[in-house]
Design a protein around this motif. Structure first.
Motif, PDB file in Angstrom:
ATOM      1  N   PRO A 197       0.807  -1.229   0.000  1.00 41.06           N
ATOM      2  CA  PRO A 197       0.000   0.000   0.000  1.00 41.06           C
ATOM      3  C   PRO A 197       0.841   1.280   0.000  1.00 41.06           C
ATOM      4  O   PRO A 197       0.350   2.353  -0.360  1.00 41.06           O
ATOM      5  CB  PRO A 197      -0.826  -0.120   1.289  1.00 41.06           C
ATOM      6  CG  PRO A 197      -0.886  -1.573   1.576  1.00 41.06           C
ATOM      7  CD  PRO A 197       0.425  -2.133   1.099  1.00 41.06           C
ATOM      8  N   ALA A 198       2.102   1.157   0.406  1.00 43.38           N
ATOM      9  CA  ALA A 198       2.989   2.322   0.408  1.00 43.38           C
ATOM     10  C   ALA A 198       3.819   2.425  -0.867  1.00 43.38           C
ATOM     11  O   ALA A 198       4.732   3.250  -0.929  1.00 43.38           O
ATOM     12  CB  ALA A 198       3.916   2.281   1.622  1.00 43.38           C
ATOM     13  N   ALA A 199       3.515   1.595  -1.876  1.00 44.41           N
ATOM     14  CA  ALA A 199       4.250   1.672  -3.147  1.00 44.41           C
ATOM     15  C   ALA A 199       4.239   3.112  -3.640  1.00 44.41           C
ATOM     16  O   ALA A 199       3.198   3.772  -3.680  1.00 44.41           O
ATOM     17  CB  ALA A 199       3.627   0.748  -4.174  1.00 44.41           C
ATOM     18  N   MET A 200       5.391   3.610  -4.019  1.00 45.16           N
ATOM     19  CA  MET A 200       5.536   5.038  -4.277  1.00 45.16           C
ATOM     20  C   MET A 200       4.730   5.533  -5.471  1.00 45.16           C
ATOM     21  O   MET A 200       4.344   6.700  -5.526  1.00 45.16           O
ATOM     22  CB  MET A 200       7.015   5.379  -4.427  1.00 45.16           C
ATOM     23  CG  MET A 200       7.789   5.189  -3.116  1.00 45.16           C
ATOM     24  SD  MET A 200       9.541   5.571  -3.236  1.00 45.16           S
ATOM     25  CE  MET A 200       9.494   7.372  -3.254  1.00 45.16           C
ATOM     26  N   VAL A 201       4.437   4.633  -6.439  1.00 49.39           N
ATOM     27  CA  VAL A 201       3.616   5.067  -7.569  1.00 49.39           C
ATOM     28  C   VAL A 201       2.231   5.492  -7.109  1.00 49.39           C
ATOM     29  O   VAL A 201       1.607   6.388  -7.699  1.00 49.39           O
ATOM     30  CB  VAL A 201       3.509   3.955  -8.637  1.00 49.39           C
ATOM     31  CG1 VAL A 201       2.728   2.749  -8.111  1.00 49.39           C
ATOM     32  CG2 VAL A 201       2.854   4.483  -9.912  1.00 49.39           C
ATOM     33  N   LEU A 202       1.737   4.899  -6.035  1.00 50.30           N
ATOM     34  CA  LEU A 202       0.398   5.205  -5.551  1.00 50.30           C
ATOM     35  C   LEU A 202       0.330   6.553  -4.850  1.00 50.30           C
ATOM     36  O   LEU A 202      -0.752   7.126  -4.705  1.00 50.30           O
ATOM     37  CB  LEU A 202      -0.069   4.104  -4.592  1.00 50.30           C
ATOM     38  CG  LEU A 202      -0.093   2.683  -5.160  1.00 50.30           C
ATOM     39  CD1 LEU A 202      -0.504   1.694  -4.073  1.00 50.30           C
ATOM     40  CD2 LEU A 202      -1.044   2.592  -6.349  1.00 50.30           C
ATOM     41  N   HIS A 203       1.470   7.062  -4.432  1.00 53.09           N
ATOM     42  CA  HIS A 203       1.493   8.297  -3.657  1.00 53.09           C
ATOM     43  C   HIS A 203       2.120   9.471  -4.398  1.00 53.09           C
ATOM     44  O   HIS A 203       1.707  10.614  -4.208  1.00 53.09           O
ATOM     45  CB  HIS A 203       2.229   8.053  -2.338  1.00 53.09           C
ATOM     46  CG  HIS A 203       1.602   6.986  -1.500  1.00 53.09           C
ATOM     47  ND1 HIS A 203       0.629   7.247  -0.562  1.00 53.09           N
ATOM     48  CD2 HIS A 203       1.782   5.637  -1.503  1.00 53.09           C
ATOM     49  CE1 HIS A 203       0.235   6.106  -0.002  1.00 53.09           C
ATOM     50  NE2 HIS A 203       0.927   5.114  -0.555  1.00 53.09           N
ATOM     51  N   TYR A 204       3.092   9.175  -5.254  1.00 52.88           N
ATOM     52  CA  TYR A 204       3.835  10.265  -5.890  1.00 52.88           C
ATOM     53  C   TYR A 204       3.829  10.200  -7.414  1.00 52.88           C
ATOM     54  O   TYR A 204       4.474  11.012  -8.072  1.00 52.88           O
ATOM     55  CB  TYR A 204       5.278  10.292  -5.353  1.00 52.88           C
ATOM     56  CG  TYR A 204       5.294  10.289  -3.836  1.00 52.88           C
ATOM     57  CD1 TYR A 204       4.769  11.366  -3.123  1.00 52.88           C
ATOM     58  CD2 TYR A 204       5.776   9.205  -3.123  1.00 52.88           C
ATOM     59  CE1 TYR A 204       4.736  11.360  -1.731  1.00 52.88           C
ATOM     60  CE2 TYR A 204       5.758   9.184  -1.738  1.00 52.88           C
ATOM     61  CZ  TYR A 204       5.227  10.265  -1.049  1.00 52.88           C
ATOM     62  OH  TYR A 204       5.182  10.248   0.320  1.00 52.88           O
ATOM     63  N   GLY A 205       3.109   9.228  -7.970  1.00 51.77           N
ATOM     64  CA  GLY A 205       2.850   9.218  -9.403  1.00 51.77           C
ATOM     65  C   GLY A 205       4.005   8.881 -10.304  1.00 51.77           C
ATOM     66  O   GLY A 205       3.989   9.233 -11.486  1.00 51.77           O
ATOM     67  N   GLN A 206       5.023   8.177  -9.786  1.00 47.07           N
ATOM     68  CA  GLN A 206       6.142   7.793 -10.640  1.00 47.07           C
ATOM     69  C   GLN A 206       5.724   6.614 -11.500  1.00 47.07           C
ATOM     70  O   GLN A 206       5.843   5.454 -11.111  1.00 47.07           O
ATOM     71  CB  GLN A 206       7.352   7.426  -9.782  1.00 47.07           C
ATOM     72  CG  GLN A 206       8.536   8.368  -9.927  1.00 47.07           C
ATOM     73  CD  GLN A 206       9.760   7.800  -9.265  1.00 47.07           C
ATOM     74  OE1 GLN A 206       9.710   7.304  -8.146  1.00 47.07           O
ATOM     75  NE2 GLN A 206      10.877   7.874  -9.954  1.00 47.07           N
ATOM     76  N   GLY A 207       5.227   6.913 -12.684  1.00 43.81           N
ATOM     77  CA  GLY A 207       4.776   5.874 -13.594  1.00 43.81           C
ATOM     78  C   GLY A 207       4.789   6.377 -15.019  1.00 43.81           C
ATOM     79  O   GLY A 207       4.443   7.530 -15.281  1.00 43.81           O
ATOM     80  N   ILE A 208       5.205   5.533 -15.960  1.00 45.25           N
ATOM     81  CA  ILE A 208       5.238   5.880 -17.382  1.00 45.25           C
ATOM     82  C   ILE A 208       4.700   4.712 -18.191  1.00 45.25           C
ATOM     83  O   ILE A 208       4.597   3.582 -17.686  1.00 45.25           O
ATOM     84  CB  ILE A 208       6.662   6.231 -17.862  1.00 45.25           C
ATOM     85  CG1 ILE A 208       7.600   5.031 -17.682  1.00 45.25           C
ATOM     86  CG2 ILE A 208       7.201   7.458 -17.136  1.00 45.25           C
ATOM     87  CD1 ILE A 208       8.981   5.228 -18.300  1.00 45.25           C
ATOM     88  N   PHE A 209       4.361   4.967 -19.445  1.00 47.74           N
ATOM     89  CA  PHE A 209       3.923   3.879 -20.308  1.00 47.74           C
ATOM     90  C   PHE A 209       4.149   4.250 -21.760  1.00 47.74           C
ATOM     91  O   PHE A 209       4.510   5.373 -22.094  1.00 47.74           O
ATOM     92  CB  PHE A 209       2.456   3.516 -20.049  1.00 47.74           C
ATOM     93  CG  PHE A 209       1.468   4.611 -20.379  1.00 47.74           C
ATOM     94  CD1 PHE A 209       0.872   4.678 -21.623  1.00 47.74           C
ATOM     95  CD2 PHE A 209       1.124   5.568 -19.423  1.00 47.74           C
ATOM     96  CE1 PHE A 209      -0.046   5.671 -21.931  1.00 47.74           C
ATOM     97  CE2 PHE A 209       0.212   6.565 -19.720  1.00 47.74           C
ATOM     98  CZ  PHE A 209      -0.374   6.621 -20.970  1.00 47.74           C
ATOM     99  N   GLU A 210       3.940   3.283 -22.632  1.00 52.34           N
ATOM    100  CA  GLU A 210       4.024   3.465 -24.079  1.00 52.34           C
ATOM    101  C   GLU A 210       2.843   2.774 -24.731  1.00 52.34           C
ATOM    102  O   GLU A 210       2.095   2.041 -24.078  1.00 52.34           O
ATOM    103  CB  GLU A 210       5.340   2.892 -24.636  1.00 52.34           C
ATOM    104  CG  GLU A 210       6.462   3.896 -24.764  1.00 52.34           C
ATOM    105  CD  GLU A 210       6.121   5.065 -25.681  1.00 52.34           C
ATOM    106  OE1 GLU A 210       5.390   4.859 -26.677  1.00 52.34           O
ATOM    107  OE2 GLU A 210       6.585   6.181 -25.416  1.00 52.34           O
TER     108      GLU A 210
END
Length: 356
Positions: A57-70
């Motif tokens: 639940p503390a995965a940083m993508v869930l809190h700070y939006g570090q995510g990318i895609f193609e």
């Protein structure tokens, strides 16, 4: 790194739906690619059954939006060959997004190898009809469990695929776009040129407003003066003014589209004058009124080319050339699709064939 395979048992594999029942983004194939990053390196690349991801639940993508895609596609040719369209451009852009978001890069050749391995295993999911394809979504998310604003130290990179039909159910017909001068998508110096999830979250509110008014996409203006045209929803934007092709320059707040670059290359190959220059919404409206603006169309992987038949700005609607599909829109669409499916010559070497 060697990619391990954990295939789904034959009796557990799903049956792909018929091509005429495909919709965009709702059906997914049997397998996915995944690898993990930690202690400064990527490790454990594997193709596994499509399934859920487990995260703290503390995965940083869930809190700070570090995510990318193609987003790219695999196409089945009439003779059975499988094509990718300029895939290294997507892999390179994936890394540009990663750098902007302080995330680890993925070797472009290995990334392509991983996607090819996944495609070969799920080749039965690639539709057979022209216009339908296998959509490919590489993604990277920050998985480290940590509360605190900094780049994560752990990441998950995965690739999912799914068969898709036409992006717009109404087919290759002109769409209607809504000009947003109240809300903005991105600002120069921000992350607008990266394919990161936050850009799309920022677009949702205006997109819903446009949808309620009967419009398909939002035409975004610059975030400072709200005068200069930037892009349309999920696409880059082009204007045919007299016999010149005009598109906004890549100024840092616009996603550098692979299809955008392909349209520009084709236009110059055909002898069409291309101008990458700032263009205001007032100029667009004035050009529509004078008849100088002959066509507007969007470009993107999902829809390829989307002709625009109507623009709504400041509570007034403006119809572009009787709201019909333009000559150049049709030409660019047919040429790019023809190259993707191996039905037309590929003078640029854009097509990459996936070996059996």
């Amino acid at each position: 790194m060697e990619i391990s395979l954990q295939p789904v048992a034959p009796e557990q594999r799903k049956t792909p739906p018929p091509d005429d029942q495909l919709v965009f983004g709702k059906i997914f194939s049997d397998h996915m690619f995944r690898m993990d990053y930690g202690e400064g390196r990527w490790h454990n690349p594997r193709v596994v059954p499509y399934g859920t991801l487990e995260m703290d639940p503390a995965a940083m993508v869930l809190h700070y939006g570090q995510g990318i895609f193609e987003g790219l596609k695999a196409y089945r040719c009439a003779d059975g060959r499988i094509h990718l369209f300029r895939p290294l451009k997507n892999m390179e852009r994936f890394n540009r997004s990663a750098r902007r978001m302080c995330m680890p890069e993925v070797d472009v050749q290995f990334h392509l190898e991983a996607i090819e391995t996944l495609i070969r295993l799920d080749a039965a999911w690639i539709p057979h009809s022209v216009g339908a394809s296998l959509y490919i979504r590489p993604t990277m998310i920050a998985s480290e469990p940590h509360l605190g604003v900094r780049p994560a130290l752990e990441y998950i990179h995965y690739v999912i695929t799914g068969p898709v039909g036409a992006y717009y159910p109404e087919g290759f017909n002109p769409i209607k776009i809504y000009v947003s001068d109240q809300y903005v998508r991105a600002v120069r110096g921000g992350v607008g040129e990266a394919k990161t999830m936050a850009n799309y979250a920022a677009s949702l509110y205006a997109a819903e407003q446009a949808k309620k008014k009967g419009y398909t996409q939002v035409l975004w203006l610059d975030a400072v003066e709200r005068r200069y045209v930037e892009e349309v929803g999920t696409m880059n934007i082009f204007f045919r003014i007299d016999d010149e092709l005009v598109t906004p320059p890549l100024s840092g707040s616009i996603l550098p589209g692979v299809t955008r670059e392909s349209v520009i290359d084709l236009a110059r190959h055909w002898g069409i004058t291309v101008k990458e220059r700032p263009i205001t919404i007032d100029e667009v409206i004035d050009r529509i009124a004078s008849g100088d603006l002959k066509e507007i169309f969007g470009s993107g992987t999902a829809a390829v080319i989307s002709p625009v038949g109507e623009v709504f700005y400041k509570e007034r609607s403006y119809v572009v050339q009787d709201g019909k599909v333009g000559e150049w829109s049709r030409r660019f669409h047919d040429e790019i699709v023809g190259i993707q499916y191996g039905e037309r010559d590929d003078p640029f070497g854009w097509v990459h064939q996936v070996k059996p």
